[in-house]
Design a protein around this motif. Structure first.
Motif, PDB file in Angstrom:
ATOM      1  N   SER A  77       1.120  -1.226   0.115  1.00 40.70           N
ATOM      2  CA  SER A  77      -0.180   0.165  -0.014  1.00 40.70           C
ATOM      3  C   SER A  77       0.857   1.176  -0.053  1.00 40.70           C
ATOM      4  CB  SER A  77      -0.840   0.100   1.038  1.00 40.70           C
ATOM      5  OG  SER A  77      -0.413   0.355   2.317  1.00 40.70           O
ATOM      6  N   GLU A  78       2.108   1.273   0.690  1.00 40.80           N
ATOM      7  CA  GLU A  78       3.070   2.297   0.653  1.00 40.80           C
ATOM      8  C   GLU A  78       3.464   2.501  -0.713  1.00 40.80           C
ATOM      9  OE1 GLU A  78       4.699   5.568   2.518  1.00 40.80           O
ATOM     10  OE2 GLU A  78       2.924   4.324   3.247  1.00 40.80           O
ATOM     11  N   VAL A  79       3.952   1.378  -1.280  1.00 41.34           N
ATOM     12  CA  VAL A  79       4.531   1.527  -2.763  1.00 41.34           C
ATOM     13  C   VAL A  79       3.407   2.128  -3.748  1.00 41.34           C
ATOM     14  CG1 VAL A  79       5.064   0.108  -4.789  1.00 41.34           C
ATOM     15  CG2 VAL A  79       6.014  -0.244  -2.530  1.00 41.34           C
ATOM     16  N   GLY A  80       2.186   1.742  -3.487  1.00 47.09           N
ATOM     17  CA  GLY A  80       1.109   2.127  -4.374  1.00 47.09           C
ATOM     18  C   GLY A  80       0.685   3.845  -4.114  1.00 47.09           C
ATOM     19  N   ARG A  81       0.907   4.315  -2.887  1.00 49.63           N
ATOM     20  CA  ARG A  81       0.441   5.596  -2.512  1.00 49.63           C
ATOM     21  C   ARG A  81       1.647   6.337  -3.003  1.00 49.63           C
ATOM     22  NH1 ARG A  81       1.838   9.093   1.489  1.00 49.63           N
ATOM     23  NH2 ARG A  81       3.320   7.486   2.550  1.00 49.63           N
ATOM     24  N   ARG A  82       3.140   5.981  -3.066  1.00 51.70           N
ATOM     25  CA  ARG A  82       4.132   6.801  -3.376  1.00 51.70           C
ATOM     26  C   ARG A  82       4.641   6.755  -4.704  1.00 51.70           C
ATOM     27  NH1 ARG A  82       8.167   6.020   1.509  1.00 51.70           N
ATOM     28  NH2 ARG A  82       9.522   7.374   0.323  1.00 51.70           N
ATOM     29  N   THR A  83       4.056   5.611  -5.421  1.00 54.11           N
ATOM     30  CA  THR A  83       4.528   5.742  -6.775  1.00 54.11           C
ATOM     31  C   THR A  83       3.524   6.378  -7.749  1.00 54.11           C
ATOM     32  OG1 THR A  83       3.620   3.643  -7.075  1.00 54.11           O
ATOM     33  CG2 THR A  83       5.858   3.744  -6.642  1.00 54.11           C
ATOM     34  N   GLY A  84       2.303   6.063  -7.464  1.00 51.97           N
ATOM     35  CA  GLY A  84       1.223   6.804  -8.379  1.00 51.97           C
ATOM     36  C   GLY A  84       1.018   5.955  -9.485  1.00 51.97           C
ATOM     37  N   VAL A  85       1.395   4.704  -9.480  1.00 53.61           N
ATOM     38  CA  VAL A  85       0.956   3.900 -10.850  1.00 53.61           C
ATOM     39  C   VAL A  85      -0.479   3.759 -10.868  1.00 53.61           C
ATOM     40  CG1 VAL A  85       3.005   2.911 -11.053  1.00 53.61           C
ATOM     41  CG2 VAL A  85       2.190   1.802  -9.733  1.00 53.61           C
ATOM     42  N   ARG A  86      -0.971   2.977 -11.868  1.00 53.14           N
ATOM     43  CA  ARG A  86      -2.565   2.730 -12.039  1.00 53.14           C
ATOM     44  C   ARG A  86      -2.739   1.510 -11.188  1.00 53.14           C
ATOM     45  NH1 ARG A  86      -5.306   2.983 -17.769  1.00 53.14           N
ATOM     46  NH2 ARG A  86      -4.121   4.357 -17.742  1.00 53.14           N
ATOM     47  N   PHE A  87      -1.731   0.676 -11.486  1.00 52.18           N
ATOM     48  CA  PHE A  87      -1.823  -0.848 -10.576  1.00 52.18           C
ATOM     49  C   PHE A  87      -0.854  -1.065  -9.886  1.00 52.18           C
ATOM     50  CE2 PHE A  87      -1.100  -5.395 -10.443  1.00 52.18           C
ATOM     51  CZ  PHE A  87      -2.205  -5.845 -10.181  1.00 52.18           C
ATOM     52  N   THR A  88      -1.048  -1.094  -8.718  1.00 48.96           N
ATOM     53  CA  THR A  88       0.114  -1.440  -7.540  1.00 48.96           C
ATOM     54  C   THR A  88       0.575  -2.704  -7.766  1.00 48.96           C
ATOM     55  OG1 THR A  88      -0.666   0.206  -5.906  1.00 48.96           O
ATOM     56  CG2 THR A  88       0.781  -1.356  -5.356  1.00 48.96           C
ATOM     57  N   PRO A  89       1.902  -3.109  -7.972  1.00 48.35           N
ATOM     58  CA  PRO A  89       2.296  -4.621  -8.486  1.00 48.35           C
ATOM     59  C   PRO A  89       2.243  -5.349  -7.058  1.00 48.35           C
ATOM     60  CG  PRO A  89       4.160  -2.738  -8.265  1.00 48.35           C
ATOM     61  CD  PRO A  89       2.945  -2.050  -8.366  1.00 48.35           C
ATOM     62  N   THR A  90       2.112  -6.469  -7.088  1.00 55.87           N
ATOM     63  CA  THR A  90       2.271  -7.499  -5.978  1.00 55.87           C
ATOM     64  C   THR A  90       3.568  -7.658  -5.591  1.00 55.87           C
ATOM     65  OG1 THR A  90       2.310  -9.323  -7.490  1.00 55.87           O
ATOM     66  CG2 THR A  90       0.316  -8.743  -6.456  1.00 55.87           C
ATOM     67  N   LEU A  91       3.874  -7.988  -4.345  1.00 54.54           N
ATOM     68  CA  LEU A  91       5.175  -7.858  -3.672  1.00 54.54           C
ATOM     69  C   LEU A  91       5.380  -9.337  -3.320  1.00 54.54           C
ATOM     70  CD1 LEU A  91       5.636  -4.620  -1.645  1.00 54.54           C
ATOM     71  CD2 LEU A  91       6.259  -5.000  -4.082  1.00 54.54           C
ATOM     72  N   GLU A  92       6.624  -9.690  -3.676  1.00 48.78           N
ATOM     73  CA  GLU A  92       7.356 -10.981  -3.084  1.00 48.78           C
ATOM     74  C   GLU A  92       8.534 -10.793  -2.483  1.00 48.78           C
ATOM     75  OE1 GLU A  92       8.449 -15.542  -4.639  1.00 48.78           O
ATOM     76  OE2 GLU A  92       7.737 -13.901  -6.096  1.00 48.78           O
ATOM     77  N   PHE A  93       8.626 -11.077  -1.350  1.00 45.92           N
ATOM     78  CA  PHE A  93      10.172 -10.804  -0.582  1.00 45.92           C
ATOM     79  C   PHE A  93      11.078 -12.048  -0.553  1.00 45.92           C
ATOM     80  CE2 PHE A  93       7.646  -7.524   1.384  1.00 45.92           C
ATOM     81  CZ  PHE A  93       8.564  -6.507   1.375  1.00 45.92           C
TER      82      PHE A  93
END
Length: 169
Positions: A77-93
């Motif tokens: 959610s932080e990546v989606g909020r700060r990047t502003g891309v249309r679709f926030t990518p799923t993350l895998e650590f």
């Protein structure tokens, strides 16, 4: 398929955001000393892989992996909020294998260095198989010239005009 330069920039940005979020916002006690080393994203910008290393033993690594799995949604959610891309990518650590690979390379380099030292020591103690200087000297050439001048033929063949006075009749 997105532009490769755009994907690379987004992956770098995801790496920065994930590192900052893990450092400042996540207060999970299982989270050890984590370093986010790299992030890669697929060509369609849908899935991102975040590579990390953990300082500590195997128990701390497994606890950190569990903590990262539990905070994956917060980081996304932080990546989606700060990047502003249309679709926030799923993350895998994914635990990064760089420290193990670096240790393996160090061991290989140490083995090669020891082998080079043994070879250098053997080479320093080695002796020549023949004469120390196998090249002809000017004195040797003078002796060969003297043989040709006196007309002797050491090859043992009878050839016409070679200076032998052997006449068969």
């Amino acid at each position: 398929m997105a532009d490769p330069a755009r994907a690379r920039k987004l992956a770098d940005r995801i790496r920065e955001i994930a590192a900052e979020t893990l450092e400042r916002r996540v207060k999970d006690p299982r989270l050890g000393f984590v370093t986010v080393t790299d992030a890669r994203i697929t060509g369609d910008l849908r899935d991102a892989t975040v590579f990390y290393t953990v300082y500590g033993d195997e128990e701390e690594r497994t606890a950190t992996a569990a903590a990262l799995e539990s905070v994956k949604g917060l980081v996304r959610s932080e990546v989606g909020r700060r990047t502003g891309v249309r679709f926030t990518p799923t993350l895998e650590f994914v635990a990064d294998a760089i420290p193990e690979n670096a240790a393996n390379i160090d061991d290989l380099l140490r083995t090669a260095r020891e082998s080079d030292e043994r070879v250098a020591q053997v080479a320093a103690e080695a002796e020549y198989a023949g004469d120390p200087d196998p090249y002809r000297k000017p004195a040797d050439e003078d002796e060969d010239d003297a043989d040709e001048v006196d007309g002797s033929d050491d090859d043992g063949t009878d050839e016409p005009g070679d200076g032998d006075d052997d006449h068969r009749g």
